[in-house]
Motif scaffolding. Structure first.
Motif, PDB file in Angstrom:
ATOM      1  N   PHE A  61       0.834  -1.205   0.000  1.00 32.48           N
ATOM      2  CA  PHE A  61       0.000   0.000   0.000  1.00 32.48           C
ATOM      3  C   PHE A  61       0.870   1.257   0.000  1.00 32.48           C
ATOM      4  O   PHE A  61       0.656   2.189  -0.772  1.00 32.48           O
ATOM      5  CB  PHE A  61      -0.916   0.036   1.230  1.00 32.48           C
ATOM      6  CG  PHE A  61      -1.935  -1.069   1.278  1.00 32.48           C
ATOM      7  CD1 PHE A  61      -2.102  -1.940   0.206  1.00 32.48           C
ATOM      8  CD2 PHE A  61      -2.747  -1.240   2.393  1.00 32.48           C
ATOM      9  CE1 PHE A  61      -3.025  -2.964   0.252  1.00 32.48           C
ATOM     10  CE2 PHE A  61      -3.683  -2.259   2.441  1.00 32.48           C
ATOM     11  CZ  PHE A  61      -3.819  -3.129   1.384  1.00 32.48           C
ATOM     12  N   SER A  65      -6.099   6.335   4.312  1.00 33.97           N
ATOM     13  CA  SER A  65      -6.926   5.302   3.696  1.00 33.97           C
ATOM     14  C   SER A  65      -6.160   3.995   3.568  1.00 33.97           C
ATOM     15  O   SER A  65      -6.742   2.917   3.639  1.00 33.97           O
ATOM     16  CB  SER A  65      -7.398   5.741   2.309  1.00 33.97           C
ATOM     17  OG  SER A  65      -8.079   6.953   2.393  1.00 33.97           O
ATOM     18  N   ALA A  72      -7.298  -6.257   6.126  1.00 34.03           N
ATOM     19  CA  ALA A  72      -6.379  -7.324   5.741  1.00 34.03           C
ATOM     20  C   ALA A  72      -6.161  -8.276   6.910  1.00 34.03           C
ATOM     21  O   ALA A  72      -6.170  -9.498   6.741  1.00 34.03           O
ATOM     22  CB  ALA A  72      -5.062  -6.730   5.268  1.00 34.03           C
ATOM     23  N   VAL A  97      -9.052 -10.557   7.072  1.00 29.90           N
ATOM     24  CA  VAL A  97      -9.083 -11.504   5.955  1.00 29.90           C
ATOM     25  C   VAL A  97      -8.095 -12.641   6.198  1.00 29.90           C
ATOM     26  O   VAL A  97      -8.429 -13.818   6.062  1.00 29.90           O
ATOM     27  CB  VAL A  97      -8.754 -10.774   4.642  1.00 29.90           C
ATOM     28  CG1 VAL A  97      -8.456 -11.761   3.528  1.00 29.90           C
ATOM     29  CG2 VAL A  97      -9.900  -9.869   4.249  1.00 29.90           C
ATOM     30  N   GLY A 114     -11.974  -4.327  -1.775  1.00 28.39           N
ATOM     31  CA  GLY A 114     -11.177  -3.521  -0.863  1.00 28.39           C
ATOM     32  C   GLY A 114      -9.890  -3.050  -1.517  1.00 28.39           C
ATOM     33  O   GLY A 114      -9.497  -1.890  -1.373  1.00 28.39           O
ATOM     34  N   LEU A 152      -8.032   3.219  -5.453  1.00 29.22           N
ATOM     35  CA  LEU A 152      -8.631   4.548  -5.558  1.00 29.22           C
ATOM     36  C   LEU A 152      -7.936   5.545  -4.641  1.00 29.22           C
ATOM     37  O   LEU A 152      -7.828   6.724  -4.959  1.00 29.22           O
ATOM     38  CB  LEU A 152     -10.112   4.485  -5.189  1.00 29.22           C
ATOM     39  CG  LEU A 152     -11.036   3.875  -6.226  1.00 29.22           C
ATOM     40  CD1 LEU A 152     -12.391   3.583  -5.618  1.00 29.22           C
ATOM     41  CD2 LEU A 152     -11.193   4.809  -7.400  1.00 29.22           C
TER      42      LEU A 152
HETATM   43  C1  HEA Z   1     -19.345  -0.957   2.483  1.00 28.39           C
HETATM   44  C2  HEA Z   1     -18.897  -0.117   1.704  1.00 28.39           C
HETATM   45  C3  HEA Z   1     -17.477   0.293   1.442  1.00 28.39           C
HETATM   46  C4  HEA Z   1     -16.275  -0.126   1.989  1.00 28.39           C
HETATM   47  C5  HEA Z   1     -16.045  -1.158   3.060  1.00 28.39           C
HETATM   48  C6  HEA Z   1     -15.250   0.632   1.332  1.00 28.39           C
HETATM   49  C7  HEA Z   1     -13.898   0.473   1.622  1.00 28.39           C
HETATM   50  C8  HEA Z   1     -12.899   1.281   1.099  1.00 28.39           C
HETATM   51  N1  HEA Z   1     -13.057   2.287   0.168  1.00 28.39           N
HETATM   52 FE1  HEA Z   1     -14.788   2.777  -0.760  1.00 28.39          FE
HETATM   53  N2  HEA Z   1     -16.564   3.511  -1.436  1.00 28.39           N
HETATM   54  C9  HEA Z   1     -17.808   3.073  -1.088  1.00 28.39           C
HETATM   55  C10 HEA Z   1     -18.111   2.017  -0.247  1.00 28.39           C
HETATM   56  C11 HEA Z   1     -17.153   1.316   0.470  1.00 28.39           C
HETATM   57  N3  HEA Z   1     -15.802   1.487   0.413  1.00 28.39           N
HETATM   58  C12 HEA Z   1     -18.829   3.838  -1.756  1.00 28.39           C
HETATM   59  C13 HEA Z   1     -20.335   3.664  -1.607  1.00 28.39           C
HETATM   60  C14 HEA Z   1     -18.165   4.767  -2.545  1.00 28.39           C
HETATM   61  C15 HEA Z   1     -18.725   5.786  -3.526  1.00 28.39           C
HETATM   62  C16 HEA Z   1     -19.587   6.796  -2.948  1.00 28.39           C
HETATM   63  C17 HEA Z   1     -20.146   7.682  -4.017  1.00 28.39           C
HETATM   64  O1  HEA Z   1     -19.411   8.540  -4.524  1.00 28.39           O
HETATM   65  O2  HEA Z   1     -21.339   7.508  -4.360  1.00 28.39           O
HETATM   66  C18 HEA Z   1     -16.732   4.548  -2.295  1.00 28.39           C
HETATM   67  C19 HEA Z   1     -15.745   5.317  -2.861  1.00 28.39           C
HETATM   68  C20 HEA Z   1     -14.415   5.251  -2.493  1.00 28.39           C
HETATM   69  C21 HEA Z   1     -13.434   6.201  -2.909  1.00 28.39           C
HETATM   70  C22 HEA Z   1     -13.672   7.454  -3.743  1.00 28.39           C
HETATM   71  C23 HEA Z   1     -13.746   7.163  -5.164  1.00 28.39           C
HETATM   72  C24 HEA Z   1     -14.112   8.384  -5.920  1.00 28.39           C
HETATM   73  O3  HEA Z   1     -15.278   8.765  -5.911  1.00 28.39           O
HETATM   74  O4  HEA Z   1     -13.205   8.936  -6.533  1.00 28.39           O
HETATM   75  C25 HEA Z   1     -12.234   5.790  -2.363  1.00 28.39           C
HETATM   76  C26 HEA Z   1     -10.949   6.505  -2.541  1.00 28.39           C
HETATM   77  O5  HEA Z   1     -10.023   6.347  -1.907  1.00 28.39           O
HETATM   78  C27 HEA Z   1     -12.506   4.597  -1.593  1.00 28.39           C
HETATM   79  C28 HEA Z   1     -11.555   3.904  -0.852  1.00 28.39           C
HETATM   80  C29 HEA Z   1     -11.846   2.846  -0.013  1.00 28.39           C
HETATM   81  C30 HEA Z   1     -10.834   2.181   0.817  1.00 28.39           C
HETATM   82  C31 HEA Z   1      -9.381   2.516   0.889  1.00 28.39           C
HETATM   83  C32 HEA Z   1     -11.513   1.203   1.515  1.00 28.39           C
HETATM   84  C33 HEA Z   1     -10.890   0.235   2.500  1.00 28.39           C
HETATM   85  O6  HEA Z   1     -11.622   0.181   3.681  1.00 28.39           O
HETATM   86  C34 HEA Z   1     -10.771  -1.146   1.922  1.00 28.39           C
HETATM   87  C35 HEA Z   1      -9.991  -2.073   2.824  1.00 28.39           C
HETATM   88  C36 HEA Z   1      -9.935  -3.493   2.354  1.00 28.39           C
HETATM   89  C37 HEA Z   1      -8.876  -4.092   1.798  1.00 28.39           C
HETATM   90  C38 HEA Z   1      -7.663  -3.337   1.534  1.00 28.39           C
HETATM   91  C39 HEA Z   1      -8.958  -5.537   1.381  1.00 28.39           C
HETATM   92  C40 HEA Z   1      -8.203  -6.506   2.268  1.00 28.39           C
HETATM   93  C41 HEA Z   1      -6.774  -6.518   1.923  1.00 28.39           C
HETATM   94  C42 HEA Z   1      -6.041  -7.629   1.815  1.00 28.39           C
HETATM   95  C43 HEA Z   1      -6.581  -8.974   2.057  1.00 28.39           C
HETATM   96  C44 HEA Z   1      -4.623  -7.434   1.516  1.00 28.39           C
HETATM   97  C45 HEA Z   1      -4.048  -8.375   0.537  1.00 28.39           C
HETATM   98  C46 HEA Z   1      -3.032  -7.591  -0.179  1.00 28.39           C
HETATM   99  C47 HEA Z   1      -1.732  -7.819  -0.380  1.00 28.39           C
HETATM  100  C48 HEA Z   1      -0.990  -9.018   0.021  1.00 28.39           C
HETATM  101  C49 HEA Z   1      -0.979  -6.727  -1.056  1.00 28.39           C
HETATM  102  N4  HEA Z   1     -13.837   4.282  -1.704  1.00 28.39           N
END
Ligand code: HEA
Ligand code: HEA
Ligand code: CUA
Ligand SMILES: [Cu+2]
Lengths: 210, 354, 553
Positions: free
Chosen positions: B81, C331, C339, C342, C374, C380
């Motif tokens: 990341f 973020s 992670a 998971v 995720g 993003l």
């Molecule tokens: C339940 C809903 C939910 C969840 C949990 C998340 C989780 C995350 N979201 Fe998301 N997101 C939304 C719902 C959600 N989002 C919605 C609705 C929008 C749009 C809203 C709109 O404009 O209408 C949005 C939009 C959105 C944007 C803006 C996009 C844009 O409009 O330009 C971004 C930007 O950073 C972002 C980031 C993230 C990140 C970093 C997480 C993190 O929490 C994710 C974490 C999870 C992981 C990282 C996975 C697990 C990782 C591993 C298992 C690692 C394995 C990897 C290696 C070995 C390298 N989200």
């Protein structure tokens, strides 16, 4: 009625039930503060954008009225605390009177607020597109009054809600509902009133003084 | 490799060096994403196959993680990341800091069109001409609600916010055409708020700029001659007049819907109206539409067209009507449109509200 | 954890397979439902209303997909389309997803897992259901009388100037917010004060930990949304100019306030899903979780860090470069907590005794979608990539991967896993697997093309689109039809099983979660005796006593 008869079926004892009620109230007060936090954020942003204008605009408010209201509210907090103290000692009627005094203070607060608002109304110190005051011409001035009316309006609404709660408690106290040692409702109502007070203590300097 | 990945991921062409750079990060991130998602699922299924339940009374050992496990669980993803961030953020900073020698263009979003203005003129709607190879800085704002200036080919997007200017920049690497879309929801016309950037050879661009600045005549620049049947000179006249009166700000002649209905194939068409009736677009209706646009509103449009009563003399009306009559699909060349009509507005200052 | 067995009386071996005196039939008549204070009945009512909302939101989704089947107009006008996606978003988020898992499974199982007889404030619990109903009614009124066309994000100044009925929709969402606050408050107090003897914090089921973290976010973030929506409604109605640039207001301020709630809100949606999956994985593998503390505390970590990342929705808004950097990095950190979960879930399967059931199928889908969704979130958040993707279908695909991919999978897993406990009857396993496969395939077919569309440059909220986006849109619509078909099958067989399903018995899965210790369906007072806990949940180191557990096939 004995205090124990207030224990709901899912609580092992009264102490734990009261603990739950208190915790619940604290959490509720936290949400109330966060509700206002949105407005405080708005205030800060616009204060930052229009620092000068906000300072000028706030001079159009009556500091005297604001100060009196602050004193009034703080005193009313005192009488609420007193009511709780009295009812804990089984003096329900005295507590009811103390609550009546609190309600009186609350009315005074609202009356002063109403006077202030009428004053602003005549001066054209109104929010957004209704702003007609000729002295203040810079862009931020209507915004100050938007924020001012939103904040004092929402606070006023809380005063009214608090008054309703206290009025109900007053009637119950008078009827002796809490004379047997179970006084949690009075305590919680008092906490709510303290919150209303506390928020005003933040509003007062922000709107009137700085 | 670059081309292959780009095609696999459906990324549009890379119109600038910046786009190529961003795509490289994109490939890295998406590959790791796919690999890790599949890997986790595969490991889960492998464990399932290996440790299938044999009896309903089966017991399992109590396995506690060692500290090293949890540290790895944190460290591995975090490394990726932060690496991505370390690559991605400087690219963003680059996009935020236009080079000093960039030429400026003012961009103004307005329901539902993009206006462009070069300092010193000219200005126009929906077509932006720029020299290839030279950095261009865009100063973006909006007249009404928030829009967003989006050029997929440049991997570039910037919101147009009313009341403030925001900036971004690009350098088109080669002459060519790049679509501009509006990416912030702004109402009914949101998906039709398209424009085009035309990157030209620098020399050609300079010539074009000098030429347009010299001529004050409002000429629609390219497209109409592709479409109009050139036999009638009256219709040619109507085309020029429509440009002068600003009709092309709202109407297109290539069949796309803009603020107003397109004029292509309008003549003799049964036009559905807002009140549920319909009307045949004959000469009388066309004239009435110009003189009293509010009388009959076309279904799906708003009543925003100004009246031209008293502003357009009779013969000119005739010319415009003639021009509209001449717009027929069968008179249009089959190849794709060369872009919307461009209407220069002399002396237009984007910072002053119209 | 201790080796000794529970002194909680697990359902005795001679317990009736179908508990004849249960919460469902303890009292009869409509009034006994409408005035009930039983958390289980409230949960069932939530199940009914949220499922209806899901069907409504899904109906809007299908209309959206049909409209996008062709590049030009297909079945509706631009105005209707704009209303359609707004209502789809509002219904799915405020009416369905936020209350779905906490309102139904949280309400039902949180007290059961803690050994409590009810939630802390049963009357408040009923009130929050009523607030939900009132909020929904106001919103539906708004939908019938014109709907809103602002998108679920209500960005100003569009939302304050549009002529559509935004005010009722905003007020509806405001009231729904209060319903959600009260639920959260209730759960927090319940967890603090109503744990049965022996139920220490470190013995709490992971479901409870996650729901607890959810509740914290609900309490802290929702009021800010409430006041923000109220301000928009106010602005729309009276024009006080708080967000109006023409009067010195700042539309970006709205976006900050909105996302300050709505980013944490995405964790309000996903944490309960994680809560469910923590239980489901242990029951599937017959093994206690690998890394209990890591999973428990990562929920709190998400709840905490989740409050500091909202700015990643504003990368293209003209935010300062520094802010963008800070929000980007934070973020990344929030991703780490996910992670941790998971990896710990996956490791739980190691040396387990895994059985393939419908809910395990959903677990596998969930795992894949959560990681993929995720990780695209992380993508993003790497700022410069977001510039291309912001407000394109890539974002739409990102959040559907989490909200449909992960959360709906968890919701379905919860429905299937707990169905026997809630209603005392088994669902048909064969049909369950068929629909699980349909849904997982349909889901991929719907939303993978949307990632590609986003890459290709198709902005979201587009009523019509340039022709080059056509083929991928057709693929997406086809997938959505499969998805809808899968959901319909589930609805049908679950409804049938309510009456005709095989009787489940107290513990058909041989699970050692505490909620299985009571009868199915549970009696009104939850337990026959007051429970006392001497071990943590999901301790499978010793064979369960009593008869051979029966399994559904
Ligand atoms: C339940 C809903 C939910 C969840 C949990 C998340 C989780 C995350 N979201 Fe998301 N997101 C939304 C719902 C959600 N989002 C919605 C609705 C929008 C749009 C809203 C709109 O404009 O209408 C949005 C939009 C959105 C944007 C803006 C996009 C844009 O409009 O330009 C971004 C930007 O950073 C972002 C980031 C993230 C990140 C970093 C997480 C993190 O929490 C994710 C974490 C999870 C992981 C990282 C996975 C697990 C990782 C591993 C298992 C690692 C394995 C990897 C290696 C070995 C390298 N989200
Ligand atoms: C929880 C949230 C959620 C869920 C579940 C969904 C589900 C779906 N969404 Fe949704 N969507 C959003 C939240 C959600 N969406 C949000 C927030 C937006 C942004 C809105 C905005 O821009 O403002 C959005 C936007 C959005 C768009 C983009 C519109 C645009 O930008 O122009 C599209 C387009 O394809 C889409 C499609 C779908 C599809 C096909 C489903 C399918 O998965 C739906 C399938 C479901 C059904 C067909 C219902 C069938 C159900 C039954 C028959 C009853 C079942 C009962 C039981 C199982 C018990 N959604
Ligand atoms: Cu302009 Cu969308
Ligand atoms: Cu977010």
């Amino acid at each position: 009625m004995q205090p124990e008869s207030y224990v709901a079926h899912h609580y092992p004892n009264l102490r734990q039930q009261e603990h739950a009620a208190r915790l619940g109230m604290w959490l509720f007060l936290a949400t109330e503060i966060l509700l206002f936090a949105g407005l405080f954020t708005g205030y800060s942003v616009y204060r930052f954008l229009y620092a000068e204008t906000f300072a000028q605009a706030s001079e159009h408010l009556s500091v005297a009225a604001g100060t009196i209201n602050t004193v009034v509210l703080i005193t009313s907090s005192l009488s609420v605390a007193l009511a709780h103290h009295l009812v804990q000692h089984g003096r329900g009627k005295a507590a009811a009177l103390s609550l009546l005094v609190t309600l009186g203070f609350a009315l005074v607060f609202l009356a002063i607020k109403a006077w202030e608002w009428t004053h602003d109304f005549h001066e054209g110190l109104l929010p957004g597109r209704f702003f007609t005051n000729a002295e203040l011409t810079s862009t931020g001035a209507p915004m100050f009054f938007t924020v001012y009316f939103l904040m004092t309006g929402l606070h006023g609404l809380h005063v009214v809600i608090g008054m309703t709660v206290l009025a109900i408690l007053m009637v119950l106290c008078w009827r002796g509902a809490y004379d047997h040692g179970y006084t949690t409702p009075v305590e919680l109502g008092g906490m709510y009133w303290h919150l209303v007070d506390l928020i005003w203590i933040f509003l007062y300097p922000l709107l009137y003084l700085i | 490799m670059n081309e292959l990945m780009r095609k696999l991921l459906f990324l549009p062409e890379q119109g600038s060096a910046y786009a190529t750079e961003v795509d490289r990060l994109h490939f890295f991130v998406i590959t790791v994403t796919m690999v890790s998602a599949v890997a986790v699922a595969v490991v889960a299924l492998a464990f399932f196959v290996k440790y299938k339940r044999r009896s309903e009374r089966q017991t399992t050992p109590h396995v506690e993680p060692k500290a090293i496990h949890e540290v790895l669980f944190i460290a591995v993803p975090l490394t990726f990341f932060l690496l991505w961030f370390a690559i991605g953020f400087p690219l963003f900073v680059k996009l935020q800091t236009p080079p000093k020698d960039a030429m400026d263009v003012y961009v103004q979003g307005k329901k539902w069109m993009w206006k462009f203005a070069y300092p010193g003129g000219p200005s126009g709607v929906d077509v932006l001409r720029v020299p290839a190879g030279r950095p261009v800085r865009l100063l973006i704002t909006s007249r009404d609600v928030i829009h967003s200036f989006y050029v997929p080919d440049f991997r570039l997007k910037q919101d147009a916010v009313p009341g403030r200017y925001s900036q971004t920049w690009f350098t088109a690497s080669a002459p060519g055409r790049h679509q501009v879309l509006c990416a912030e929801y702004c109402g009914i016309g949101h998906s039709a708020m398209l424009a085009e950037i035309i990157a030209m050879e620098p020399a050609q661009y300079d010539a074009w700029l000098a030429e347009t600045r010299r001529s004050t005549v409002a000429t629609a620049q390219d497209s109409p001659e592709d479409r109009v049947d050139p036999r009638t000179s009256l219709s040619e006249q109507g085309r020029l007049l429509s440009g002068e009166y600003g009709c092309f700000k709202c109407h297109t002649v290539d069949g796309t819907r803009h603020i107003g209905p397109t004029w292509l194939d309008l003549y003799r068409k049964a036009e559905p109206l807002q009140d549920g009736k319909s009307v045949v677009a004959d000469e009388a209706y066309l004239t009435e539409s110009m003189m009293d646009p509010a009388a009959k509103i076309v279904a799906g449009y708003q009543n925003v067209m100004p009246t031209y009563q008293g502003r357009v003399p009779g013969p000119e009306i005739a010319a415009i009507v003639e021009f509209i009559r001449s717009l027929r699909t069968d008179a249009v060349r089959p190849e794709p449109s060369k872009g919307p009509v461009y209407v220069p507005v002399p002396g237009y200052d984007p910072t002053s509200a119209r | 954890m201790s080796q000794s067995l529970a002194t909680t009386p697990p359902a005795p071996a001679d317990a009736p397979a179908y508990n004849p005196r249960n919460y469902l039939n303890a009292e009869a008549g409509i009034a006994s439902w409408l005035l009930t204070r039983d958390h289980k009945r409230i949960a069932v009512m939530y199940l009914v209303v949220t499922t209806l909302s899901f069907a409504l939101g899904g109906f809007y989704a299908m209309l959206i997909r049909i409209e996008l089947l062709t590049p030009g107009p297909t079945i509706m006008s631009a105005m209707s389309y704009n209303r359609m996606f707004t209502l789809h978003g509002v219904v799915m988020i405020f009416l369905f997803m936020i209350p779905a898992i906490p309102g139904v499974f949280g309400n039902f199982f949180l007290p059961l897992m803690l050994g409590a007889r009810d939630v802390a404030f049963p009357r408040l619990n009923l009130l929050s259901l009523y607030l939900y109903a009132i909020g929904a009614a106001i919103a539906v009124y708004g939908m019938i009388h014109g709907g809103a066309d602002t998108g679920w994000t209500f960005y100003t100044p569009y939302s304050t100037t549009t002529v559509t009925k935004v005010v009722p929709i905003l007020l509806g969402a405001f009231v729904l917010g209060f319903s959600s606050i009260l639920t959260g408050l209730n759960f927090i107090v319940t967890t603090h004060t109503l744990r049965a003897p022996g139920m220490s914090w470190m013995r709490m089921p992971l479901f409870v930990w996650s729901i607890y973290a959810t509740s914290v976010i609900q309490i802290l973030a929702t009021p800010v949304l409430g006041i923000t929506l109220l301000l928009v409604a106010f602005e729309h109605a009276f024009g006080w100019g708080i967000f109006d640039p023409a009067r010195g207001g700042d539309p970006i301020l709205f976006q900050h306030l909105f996302w300050f709630y709505s980013h944490p809100a995405v964790y309000i949606m996903v944490l309960p899903a994680m809560a469910v999956m923590s239980e489901v994985i242990q029951a599937s593998a017959r093994k206690n979780i690998f890394g209990y503390k890591a999973v428990a505390f990562s929920s709190l970590g998400i709840a905490f860090v989740g409050f500091f990342t909202w700015g990643h929705h504003l990368f293209t808004s003209g935010q300062s470069t520094l802010d963008a950097g800070i929000f980007g990095v934070l973020s990344m950190f929030v991703g780490i907590f996910t992670a941790i979960k998971v990896f710990n879930w996956t490791a739980t399967l190691y040396e387990g005794a895994v059985k393939f059931t419908t809910w395990f199928a959903y677990f596998c889908g969930f795992l894949f979608f959560l990681v993929f969704g995720g990780m695209t979130g992380i993508a993003l958040a790497t700022v410069s990539l977001d510039i291309h993707w912001q407000d394109t279908y890539f974002v739409v695909a990102h959040f559907h991967f989490i909200m449909v991919g992960s959360v709906i999978m968890a919701w379905l897993a919860a429905l299937h896993y707990w169905w026997p406990k809630m209603f005392g009857r088994l669902y048909p396993e064969g049909w369950g697997l068929v629909s699980a496969v349909l849904i997982i395939l349909g889901f991929n077919a719907t939303f993978i093309p949307q990632f590609l569309l986003g890459n290709y440059g198709m902005p979201r909220r587009y009523y019509s689109y340039p022709e080059r986006f056509w083929p991928l849109n057709v693929a997406s619509t086809a997938g959505a039809s499969l998805l809808a078909f899968g959901f319909t099958i589930i609805l049908v067989y679950l409804a049938i099983s309510l009456r005709w399903g095989k009787v489940a018995g107290p513990n058909p899965w041989g699970s050692r979660g505490f909620e299985w210790d009571t009868l199915s369906p549970p009696p009104t007072e939850n337990f026959l005796e007051n429970p006392v806990y001497t071990r943590g949940p999901h301790d499978y180191t010793e064979a369960p006593e009593g008869a051979e557990v029966t399994h559904a096939t």
